[in-house]
Design a protein around this motif. Structure first.
Motif, short mmCIF file in Angstrom:
data_model
loop_
_atom_site.label_atom_id
_atom_site.label_comp_id
_atom_site.label_asym_id
_atom_site.label_seq_id
_atom_site.Cartn_x
_atom_site.Cartn_y
_atom_site.Cartn_z
N GLN A 20 0.83 -1.21 0.00
CA GLN A 20 0.00 0.00 0.00
C GLN A 20 0.86 1.26 0.00
OE1 GLN A 20 -3.32 0.22 -0.33
NE2 GLN A 20 -3.46 -2.01 -0.48
N VAL A 21 1.96 1.22 0.75
CA VAL A 21 2.85 2.39 0.79
C VAL A 21 3.49 2.61 -0.58
CG1 VAL A 21 4.93 3.39 1.83
CG2 VAL A 21 3.34 2.08 3.25
N PHE A 22 4.02 1.56 -1.19
CA PHE A 22 4.65 1.69 -2.51
C PHE A 22 3.63 2.14 -3.54
CE2 PHE A 22 7.85 -1.53 -0.87
CZ PHE A 22 8.90 -0.63 -0.84
N TRP A 23 2.41 1.67 -3.42
CA TRP A 23 1.35 2.06 -4.34
C TRP A 23 1.09 3.56 -4.26
CZ3 TRP A 23 -2.35 -2.64 -4.05
CH2 TRP A 23 -2.68 -3.07 -5.34
N GLY A 26 5.03 5.43 -4.56
CA GLY A 26 6.05 5.01 -5.51
C GLY A 26 7.26 4.47 -4.77
N TYR A 27 8.17 3.86 -5.50
CA TYR A 27 9.34 3.25 -4.87
C TYR A 27 10.22 4.30 -4.20
CZ TYR A 27 13.79 0.93 -4.18
OH TYR A 27 14.95 0.46 -3.63
N GLU A 28 10.57 5.34 -4.94
CA GLU A 28 11.47 6.35 -4.39
C GLU A 28 10.79 7.22 -3.35
OE1 GLU A 28 14.95 7.30 -7.49
OE2 GLU A 28 13.03 8.11 -8.12
N GLY A 29 9.50 7.45 -3.50
CA GLY A 29 8.79 8.30 -2.56
C GLY A 29 8.53 7.64 -1.22
N ALA A 30 8.61 6.31 -1.17
CA ALA A 30 8.36 5.59 0.08
C ALA A 30 9.65 5.54 0.90
CB ALA A 30 7.88 4.17 -0.24
N SER A 31 9.65 6.24 2.01
CA SER A 31 10.84 6.26 2.87
C SER A 31 10.80 5.04 3.81
CB SER A 31 10.88 7.53 3.71
OG SER A 31 9.83 7.53 4.67
N LEU A 56 12.37 -5.63 -0.42
CA LEU A 56 11.00 -5.50 0.09
C LEU A 56 10.06 -5.14 -1.05
CD1 LEU A 56 8.90 -5.32 2.35
CD2 LEU A 56 9.62 -2.94 2.73
N PHE A 57 10.48 -4.24 -1.92
CA PHE A 57 9.63 -3.85 -3.04
C PHE A 57 9.38 -5.05 -3.96
CE2 PHE A 57 8.89 -2.31 -7.35
CZ PHE A 57 7.86 -1.40 -7.14
N ARG A 58 10.42 -5.83 -4.23
CA ARG A 58 10.25 -7.00 -5.10
C ARG A 58 9.27 -8.01 -4.49
NH1 ARG A 58 15.90 -6.04 -6.55
NH2 ARG A 58 15.98 -5.72 -8.81
N LYS A 59 9.37 -8.21 -3.18
CA LYS A 59 8.45 -9.12 -2.50
C LYS A 59 7.02 -8.57 -2.53
CE LYS A 59 11.67 -11.46 0.67
NZ LYS A 59 12.97 -10.97 0.20
N ALA A 60 6.90 -7.26 -2.36
CA ALA A 60 5.57 -6.63 -2.43
C ALA A 60 5.01 -6.74 -3.85
CB ALA A 60 5.66 -5.16 -2.00
N LEU A 61 5.88 -6.63 -4.84
CA LEU A 61 5.44 -6.75 -6.23
C LEU A 61 4.95 -8.17 -6.50
CD1 LEU A 61 5.15 -5.34 -8.95
CD2 LEU A 61 7.53 -5.94 -9.44
N ASP A 62 5.64 -9.17 -5.96
CA ASP A 62 5.17 -10.56 -6.08
C ASP A 62 3.79 -10.70 -5.45
OD1 ASP A 62 7.47 -11.42 -7.38
OD2 ASP A 62 8.46 -12.03 -5.52
N ARG A 63 3.62 -10.04 -4.32
CA ARG A 63 2.32 -10.07 -3.61
C ARG A 63 1.23 -9.46 -4.49
NH1 ARG A 63 0.74 -12.98 0.76
NH2 ARG A 63 -0.78 -11.87 2.02
N TYR A 64 1.57 -8.40 -5.19
CA TYR A 64 0.63 -7.73 -6.10
C TYR A 64 0.24 -8.66 -7.25
CZ TYR A 64 -0.83 -4.81 -10.03
OH TYR A 64 -1.50 -4.30 -11.10
N VAL A 65 1.24 -9.31 -7.85
CA VAL A 65 1.00 -10.20 -8.99
C VAL A 65 0.09 -11.35 -8.59
CG1 VAL A 65 2.11 -11.83 -10.57
CG2 VAL A 65 3.12 -9.57 -10.20
N ASP A 66 0.29 -11.89 -7.39
CA ASP A 66 -0.51 -13.02 -6.93
C ASP A 66 -1.88 -12.59 -6.40
OD1 ASP A 66 1.54 -14.74 -7.56
OD2 ASP A 66 2.41 -14.71 -5.54
N VAL A 107 3.10 -0.49 -13.66
CA VAL A 107 3.21 0.65 -14.58
C VAL A 107 3.62 1.90 -13.82
CG1 VAL A 107 1.93 2.20 -16.11
CG2 VAL A 107 1.61 -0.28 -16.27
N GLN A 108 2.90 2.23 -12.76
CA GLN A 108 3.17 3.46 -12.03
C GLN A 108 4.54 3.44 -11.36
OE1 GLN A 108 -1.52 4.06 -10.95
NE2 GLN A 108 -0.04 4.62 -9.43
N GLY A 109 4.96 2.27 -10.91
CA GLY A 109 6.27 2.18 -10.27
C GLY A 109 7.38 2.57 -11.20
N ALA A 110 7.27 2.16 -12.47
CA ALA A 110 8.31 2.49 -13.44
C ALA A 110 8.27 3.97 -13.81
CB ALA A 110 8.16 1.64 -14.69
#
Length: 200
Positions: A20-23, A26-31, A56-66, A107-110
Motif C-alpha cells: 500500500q505504501v509503494f502504491w 512510488g518506490y522512491e517516494g516511500a521512505s 522489500l519492493f520485489r516481495k511486495a510486487l510478487d504479492r501484487y501479482v498473486d 506501470v506506475q512504479g516504473a
C-alpha cells in the motif's frame, strides 16, 4: 542449541501494508520511516525479514501479482482469445480504479522511478515484458488452434494489447473513471482482432 526469537508480526500482512505504501508513494517516494511506521515494525525487523528496501519492493510486487494483479494469469486460461482480451480489459479497468488499490503498481512504479532506482525500473520493465511474452504465446496457441486467423502476428497483437493496458493504467492515474475505461474497453473489443494486425 538456543532457538531464535520468533517474529512478532505477520509477514504476509506486513507485505500487504508495504504494498500500500509503494502504491501510494512510488518506490522512491516511500521512505523507510513510511514503511516501518505503516508496517508496525522496526527497521532492524524489516531488514531481518525482507532484506533492504529494494528486496522489500520485489516481495511486495510478487504479492501484487498473486493478489490484485492475479486477473492477468486468469485471463490467459480463458478458452478463446476474445475471452482472454475481454477479461483483461474489463478486469484491468476494475483494478486500476479500485479505491483500495491505487492503480497498476507495475506501470506506475516504473513511471515514478528516477536514476537512483534504475534497478527497480529495469525489474518492472522486465516483468511487463514477461507479461507481453505470455500474451504472445497465448495468441500463437490461438493461431494454431484456428481461434485467430492464419497470418495473424501474435507478437504485434501482444504488443498492441500490452500498450492498451498500460495506457488504461496511466489514464486511471490521471483521474479517468472506471465507467470511462470500460467504454474504452468496449471500443477495443469491437475491433478485435485489429485488422491491421491480423489477416482478414
Amino acid at each position: 542449541m538456543a532457538m531464535g526469537r520468533p517474529r512478532e508480526f505477520d509477514v504476509d500482512k506486513a507485505l500487504d501494508l508495504a504494498l500500500q505504501v509503494f502504491w501510494r508513494k512510488g518506490y522512491e517516494g516511500a521512505s523507510m520511516a513510511d514503511l516501518t511506521e505503516t508496517m508496525g515494525i522496526t527497521k532492524p525487523s524489516l531488514y531481518s525479514a525482507f532484506g533492504n528496501k529494494e528486496e522489500l519492493f520485489r516481495k511486495a510486487l510478487d504479492r501484487y501479482v498473486d493478489g490484485p494483479g492475479g486477473y492477468f494469469q486468469a485471463a490467459l486460461a480463458k478458452p478463446t482469445t476474445r475471452a482472454v482480451v475481454e477479461h483483461l480489459l474489463y478486469e484491468s479497468a476494475n483494478a486500476v480504479t479500485d479505491p483500495n488499490h491505487p492503480g497498476c503498481l507495475a506501470v506506475q512504479g516504473a513511471l515514478s522511478c528516477g536514476d537512483a532506482a534504475e534497478s527497480i525500473k529495469q525489474e518492472l520493465m522486465s516483468r511487463r515484458a514477461n507479461g507481453e511474452q505470455d500474451l504472445r504465446q497465448r495468441f500463437e496457441q490461438a493461431i494454431a488452434e484456428g481461434d485467430l486467423p492464419q497470418g495473424s502476428d501474435a507478437a504485434d497483437l501482444a504488443a498492441y494489447l500490452s500498450a492498451f493496458l498500460q495506457g488504461m493504467a496511466v489514464q486511471a492515474a490521471g483521474g479517468t473513471t472506471r465507467e470511462q475505461l470500460r467504454k474504452i474497453a468496449e471500443m477495443a473489443l469491437r475491433t478485435w482482432p485489429p485488422p491491421s494486425l491480423a489477416s482478414v
